[in-house]
Write a protein that holds these residues in place. Structure first.
Motif, PDB file in Angstrom:
ATOM      1  N   UNK A 131       5.633   2.495  -8.566  1.00 26.49           N
ATOM      2  CA  UNK A 131       6.250   1.578  -7.605  1.00 26.49           C
ATOM      3  C   UNK A 131       5.175   0.695  -6.973  1.00 26.49           C
ATOM      4  N   UNK A 132       4.036   1.289  -6.626  1.00 28.38           N
ATOM      5  CA  UNK A 132       2.919   0.512  -6.085  1.00 28.38           C
ATOM      6  C   UNK A 132       2.485  -0.542  -7.093  1.00 28.38           C
ATOM      7  N   UNK A 133       2.373  -0.129  -8.326  1.00 26.89           N
ATOM      8  CA  UNK A 133       1.952  -1.039  -9.402  1.00 26.89           C
ATOM      9  C   UNK A 133       2.871  -2.247  -9.517  1.00 26.89           C
ATOM     10  N   UNK A 134       4.163  -2.050  -9.268  1.00 21.58           N
ATOM     11  CA  UNK A 134       5.147  -3.117  -9.457  1.00 21.58           C
ATOM     12  C   UNK A 134       5.070  -4.194  -8.383  1.00 21.58           C
ATOM     13  N   UNK A 135       4.353  -3.938  -7.296  1.00 24.20           N
ATOM     14  CA  UNK A 135       4.262  -4.920  -6.206  1.00 24.20           C
ATOM     15  C   UNK A 135       3.232  -6.001  -6.484  1.00 24.20           C
ATOM     16  N   UNK A 136       2.196  -5.685  -7.240  1.00 18.79           N
ATOM     17  CA  UNK A 136       1.086  -6.621  -7.424  1.00 18.79           C
ATOM     18  C   UNK A 136       1.480  -7.912  -8.132  1.00 18.79           C
ATOM     19  N   UNK A 137       2.363  -7.880  -9.148  1.00 18.80           N
ATOM     20  CA  UNK A 137       2.733  -9.135  -9.806  1.00 18.80           C
ATOM     21  C   UNK A 137       3.466 -10.123  -8.897  1.00 18.80           C
ATOM     22  N   UNK A 138       3.899  -9.700  -7.727  1.00 17.45           N
ATOM     23  CA  UNK A 138       4.520 -10.625  -6.766  1.00 17.45           C
ATOM     24  C   UNK A 138       3.564 -11.015  -5.649  1.00 17.45           C
ATOM     25  N   UNK A 408     -10.641  -7.673  -3.613  1.00 17.36           N
ATOM     26  CA  UNK A 408     -12.073  -7.564  -3.337  1.00 17.36           C
ATOM     27  C   UNK A 408     -12.885  -8.095  -4.521  1.00 17.36           C
ATOM     28  N   UNK A 409     -12.384  -9.199  -5.092  1.00 20.84           N
ATOM     29  CA  UNK A 409     -13.070  -9.866  -6.193  1.00 20.84           C
ATOM     30  C   UNK A 409     -12.830  -9.268  -7.555  1.00 20.84           C
ATOM     31  N   UNK A 410     -12.178  -8.146  -7.627  1.00 18.66           N
ATOM     32  CA  UNK A 410     -11.931  -7.476  -8.902  1.00 18.66           C
ATOM     33  C   UNK A 410     -10.695  -8.087  -9.574  1.00 18.66           C
ATOM     34  N   UNK A 411     -10.813  -8.423 -10.847  1.00 21.20           N
ATOM     35  CA  UNK A 411      -9.724  -9.055 -11.582  1.00 21.20           C
ATOM     36  C   UNK A 411      -8.685  -8.013 -11.985  1.00 21.20           C
ATOM     37  N   UNK A 412      -7.461  -8.158 -11.465  1.00 19.63           N
ATOM     38  CA  UNK A 412      -6.418  -7.162 -11.688  1.00 19.63           C
ATOM     39  C   UNK A 412      -5.649  -7.415 -12.972  1.00 19.63           C
ATOM     40  N   UNK A 413      -5.146  -6.339 -13.548  1.00 18.69           N
ATOM     41  CA  UNK A 413      -4.135  -6.456 -14.584  1.00 18.69           C
ATOM     42  C   UNK A 413      -2.788  -6.626 -13.884  1.00 18.69           C
ATOM     43  N   UNK A 414      -1.975  -7.531 -14.365  1.00 17.21           N
ATOM     44  CA  UNK A 414      -0.648  -7.736 -13.802  1.00 17.21           C
ATOM     45  C   UNK A 414       0.428  -7.080 -14.661  1.00 17.21           C
ATOM     46  N   UNK A 415       0.007  -6.228 -15.578  1.00 14.79           N
ATOM     47  CA  UNK A 415       0.956  -5.466 -16.389  1.00 14.79           C
ATOM     48  C   UNK A 415       1.513  -4.298 -15.574  1.00 14.79           C
ATOM     49  N   UNK A 416       2.782  -4.011 -15.743  1.00 16.19           N
ATOM     50  CA  UNK A 416       3.424  -2.864 -15.099  1.00 16.19           C
ATOM     51  C   UNK A 416       4.374  -2.223 -16.104  1.00 16.19           C
ATOM     52  N   UNK A 417       4.951  -1.119 -15.691  1.00 14.60           N
ATOM     53  CA  UNK A 417       5.953  -0.480 -16.529  1.00 14.60           C
ATOM     54  C   UNK A 417       7.102  -1.454 -16.812  1.00 14.60           C
TER      55      UNK A 417
END
Length: 432
Positions: A131-138, A408-417
């Protein structure tokens, strides 16, 4: 023996197949400077810079300005035609504390008992939550993880949403203690033969006095020998000396006013959470510099005589009165609905508030309320490079399409389930 080996093998297969669906590995530390060039930069304080350049290195923003006058460094991302925003902040959230509502073993948002200031939500935070993971793409990249239940629920903390464990996730540890203020109305329990609908809570004054008596006991303990050791009272010390905030969850007009009086008497730093009727006491809130984390914008009126769009315009009413307002999304399916936080602000903008001011409701305002505005909430030099690039207006679900995100400057993956399932089934239909 063979049967035991078969069962053991089956268990391992299930375990590792489950792990394959865990949240992706957190991004590595930023290794070189990154420059975002050509985007429209929404600073988060009301300012907008067209054709902007945002430069960050070592996890911090170092330069923000017009592309014509701002020097680039390191890797350059061409964001012409796109928009860059500070990461959105979700306050009063149970993200990572519950994974599946119907499975008791995954619910860790509350403890038994009514007085739990020593309970720390941070150590229960699950960084592997889908669920936490699903918030980042927005664009939701930070959250205040908040306990529930009882009169004093416990202590919240601020976390970033891409971490190995709760220690890595922590941005601000134990930022405040959360209290559920008594309701001066009660809803009839028809199964006990009580009248239906709202009736005055006959025990309200007694319940408020119990709170006052409890705080007096805490003060006596802290001023005394502190013996024998009392863990809940010990946990209140930072609140009493002003280094922590008291977040009071209250919705009624009288309840809000009584909570303000209580905080003033005890010299406590107060934030109103929920605040359904906060607009009725906006002047008092403004005069006492008390912020409000306003209840879910996407909700219907509670009373028959209220405007149909009251929830949509309440943030503007409070802001116009001089109250510092942030948006929170607690309520039904709150964890899954956290991803809709930007659209709550978008609805406020659609009902009269300037769009950049609406953006502040989920960026700089919330950062100020939570005490992390020295690090988050705006695109300014010296602050954490927690930001994202969107193809369009991030407060509109049609434009909120992220191409890049950074914590914090780290490039995130926007992939989720969810995105993996989407691609899987799109391949199926495209193949027909």
């Amino acid at each position: 023996m063979k049967k035991h080996i078969y069962i053991y093998t089956l268990c391992l297969t299930v375990l590792f197949s489950g792990l394959s669906f865990a949240q992706q590995t957190p991004a590595p530390k930023q290794s070189q400077a990154i420059s975002i060039v050509g985007a429209t930069a929404h600073i988060g304080n009301g300012q907008v810079i067209e054709n902007a350049t945002v430069v960050f290195e070592n996890g911090k923003i170092v330069r923000v300005g017009a592309s014509a006058t701002t020097q680039t460094s390191g890797t350059v991302i061409d964001a012409k035609g796109k928009h860059v925003y500070p990461g959105f902040i979700a306050p009063n959230s149970t993200l990572g504390l519950v994974e599946v509502d119907a499975v008791r073993a995954t619910r860790d948002q509350s403890e038994t008992g009514s007085f739990n200031p020593h309970i720390r939500s941070l150590i229960a935070y699950n960084t592997e939550s889908k669920v936490v993971e699903s918030c980042r793409p927005n664009g939701i990249l930070t959250a205040q993880i908040t306990p529930r239940g009882g009169r004093v629920s416990g202590t919240s903390s601020i976390v970033q949403l891409d971490a190995w464990n709760w220690e890595d996730a922590a941005v601000k540890v134990d930022d405040g203690i959360h209290m559920n203020w008594p309701n001066n109305f009660s809803r009839g329990r028809w199964w006990l033969g009580e009248p239906r609908g709202l009736t005055p809570n006959k025990n309200y004054a007694k319940q408020v006095q119990t709170i006052k008596d409890g705080f007096n006991e805490v003060l006596s303990y802290l001023k005394g020998s502190k013996s024998p050791k009392h863990l809940p009272f010990e946990a209140m010390e930072s609140l009493m000396n002003g280094s922590q905030t008291l977040f009071v969850h209250v919705n009624t007009e009288k309840g809000i006013l009584d909570a303000i009086d209580f905080a003033k008497q005890n010299k406590l730093k107060l934030v109103i959470v929920g605040g359904y009727h906060a607009h009725k006491v906006a002047t008092t809130l403004s005069q006492n510099n008390i912020p409000v984390l306003l209840h879910r914008t996407h909700s219907v009126p509670n009373m028959d005589d209220e405007d149909y769009d009251l929830s949509y315009k309440k943030a503007k009413i409070l802001t116009d009165a001089g109250v510092l307002v942030g948006l929170e999304n607690s309520g039904q399916m709150e964890r899954m609905n956290t991803r809709n936080l930007p659209f709550l602000a978008g609805t406020v903008a659609a009902h009269g508030m300037d769009k950049e001011k609406a953006l502040q409701l989920i960026t700089s305002n919330t950062a100020k309320i939570l005490g992390v505005d020295d690090r988050l909430g705006t695109l300014e030099a010296g602050k954490d490079a927690t930001l994202f690039i969107s193809e369009g207006d991030a407060l509109d679900m049609r434009g909120n399409i992220l191409t890049h995100a950074f914590i914090q400057g780290r490039t995130l993956s926007l992939e989720t389930h969810q995105t993996r399932l989407w691609k899987r089934y799109m391949d199926k239909y495209d193949g027909k």
